[in-house]
Design a protein around this motif. Sequence first.
Motif, PDB file in Angstrom:
ATOM      1  N   ALA A  20       0.935  -2.851 -17.071  1.00 35.71           N
ATOM      2  CA  ALA A  20      -0.467  -3.175 -16.804  1.00 35.71           C
ATOM      3  C   ALA A  20      -1.386  -1.980 -17.002  1.00 35.71           C
ATOM      4  O   ALA A  20      -2.612  -2.118 -16.931  1.00 35.71           O
ATOM      5  CB  ALA A  20      -0.611  -3.694 -15.372  1.00 35.71           C
ATOM      6  N   GLY A  21      -0.800  -0.794 -17.232  1.00 31.42           N
ATOM      7  CA  GLY A  21      -1.600   0.404 -17.462  1.00 31.42           C
ATOM      8  C   GLY A  21      -2.264   0.951 -16.210  1.00 31.42           C
ATOM      9  O   GLY A  21      -3.334   1.565 -16.283  1.00 31.42           O
ATOM     10  N   LEU A  22      -1.632   0.749 -15.060  1.00 34.41           N
ATOM     11  CA  LEU A  22      -2.206   1.222 -13.792  1.00 34.41           C
ATOM     12  C   LEU A  22      -1.409   2.406 -13.242  1.00 34.41           C
ATOM     13  O   LEU A  22      -0.202   2.507 -13.447  1.00 34.41           O
ATOM     14  CB  LEU A  22      -2.181   0.099 -12.743  1.00 34.41           C
ATOM     15  N   LEU A  27      -2.845   0.737  -8.375  1.00 32.10           N
ATOM     16  CA  LEU A  27      -2.160  -0.450  -7.878  1.00 32.10           C
ATOM     17  C   LEU A  27      -2.317  -0.548  -6.364  1.00 32.10           C
ATOM     18  O   LEU A  27      -2.596  -1.625  -5.832  1.00 32.10           O
ATOM     19  CB  LEU A  27      -0.670  -0.410  -8.243  1.00 32.10           C
ATOM     20  N   GLY A  28      -2.144   0.587  -5.687  1.00 27.23           N
ATOM     21  CA  GLY A  28      -2.307   0.592  -4.240  1.00 27.23           C
ATOM     22  C   GLY A  28      -3.677   0.114  -3.811  1.00 27.23           C
ATOM     23  O   GLY A  28      -3.811  -0.693  -2.881  1.00 27.23           O
ATOM     24  N   SER A  34      -1.367   2.284   0.189  1.00 29.82           N
ATOM     25  CA  SER A  34      -1.627   3.655  -0.230  1.00 29.82           C
ATOM     26  C   SER A  34      -0.783   4.010  -1.447  1.00 29.82           C
ATOM     27  O   SER A  34       0.216   3.343  -1.750  1.00 29.82           O
ATOM     28  CB  SER A  34      -1.303   4.630   0.907  1.00 29.82           C
ATOM     29  N   GLU A  35      -1.179   5.060  -2.147  1.00 33.42           N
ATOM     30  CA  GLU A  35      -0.407   5.552  -3.290  1.00 33.42           C
ATOM     31  C   GLU A  35       0.999   5.927  -2.850  1.00 33.42           C
ATOM     32  O   GLU A  35       1.986   5.663  -3.554  1.00 33.42           O
ATOM     33  CB  GLU A  35      -1.109   6.764  -3.913  1.00 33.42           C
ATOM     34  N   GLU A  36       1.110   6.539  -1.666  1.00 31.37           N
ATOM     35  CA  GLU A  36       2.420   6.961  -1.166  1.00 31.37           C
ATOM     36  C   GLU A  36       3.323   5.764  -0.910  1.00 31.37           C
ATOM     37  O   GLU A  36       4.522   5.805  -1.188  1.00 31.37           O
ATOM     38  CB  GLU A  36       2.233   7.764   0.131  1.00 31.37           C
ATOM     39  N   GLU A  42       8.592   2.088  -5.359  1.00 26.87           N
ATOM     40  CA  GLU A  42       9.112   2.255  -6.719  1.00 26.87           C
ATOM     41  C   GLU A  42      10.354   3.136  -6.752  1.00 26.87           C
ATOM     42  O   GLU A  42      11.246   2.933  -7.589  1.00 26.87           O
ATOM     43  CB  GLU A  42       8.027   2.851  -7.614  1.00 26.87           C
ATOM     44  N   GLN A  43      10.439   4.086  -5.846  1.00 21.45           N
ATOM     45  CA  GLN A  43      11.593   4.988  -5.812  1.00 21.45           C
ATOM     46  C   GLN A  43      12.745   4.444  -4.968  1.00 21.45           C
ATOM     47  O   GLN A  43      13.789   5.079  -4.863  1.00 21.45           O
ATOM     48  CB  GLN A  43      11.163   6.349  -5.269  1.00 21.45           C
TER      49      GLN A  43
END
Length: 265
Positions: A20-22, A27-28, A34-36, A42-43
């Motif tokens: 999606a190119g985000l 996305l958060g 949050s980004e975290e 993802e991890q």
Amino acid sequence: MAGDIVKCIGRQVKLFRERAGLTQAQLGEAIGYSEEQVSSVEQGRRVPQPEFLDAADEALEAFGVLRAAKEEVANVQLPAFFRGAARLEAQATEFHAYDSQVVNGLLQTQEYARVIYRMRRPVLDEKTVEQRVSARLARQELFAHRPAPAMSFVTEETVLRRPLGGEEVLRGELEHLLSIGQMRNVELQVMPTNRRDHAGLGGPFALLERKGRQLVAYSEVQGRGTLVTDRKAVRELEQRYGIIRAQALTPQESLDFIEKLRGET
């Protein structure tokens, strides 16, 4: 194995996000995390909750792939001894249960479930409690399946009177039962304490049937689950459940009784 499933889902989130190119931050922001938190999912360091997967699936136009992963995510958060039974439960076309200690997990409110897990000994840490609660609520998607499975529950009167977590939690649970009891595919029954003949003294159990498969039974005690597939043993439990239902209040009498209990709390 549970960790592998979480990591696999995390990789799927990452692939759809990159498609999606985000960025993780974007996305958060789009789904309210949050980004975290996105990075942790993802991890494979964080178990994605159902709400995260629903929101991410929509934001990333993932064709339902991420949403479909909710069942597996819920399963890895369950106690290991119950995971096999949970997979069968999720495929059930019929589900019937007798409960004598607590309200059946499929009928529990979030507050009631949280109280149950916080009472576990040895004590569960808060992270595990919340994971177990989330997994239990995810199991309740069985009610939304179409075609609707045929379901019945017989619960001891003493269970419905026991104020686990306090009167407010119990009142919320009783109100939830009244709501569930209105569903056309669900029958709730109460086993009165004053019965002089009782076929359920052997303890709680459930009967499950999947499309095109034979009936199986599941029982659980002291953190140990037993899946029963022997035809003779399952047949005996099926007969026992029929007698238990005959000894309990009728579905309408039971709803009236639960309404009365709610008025007393």
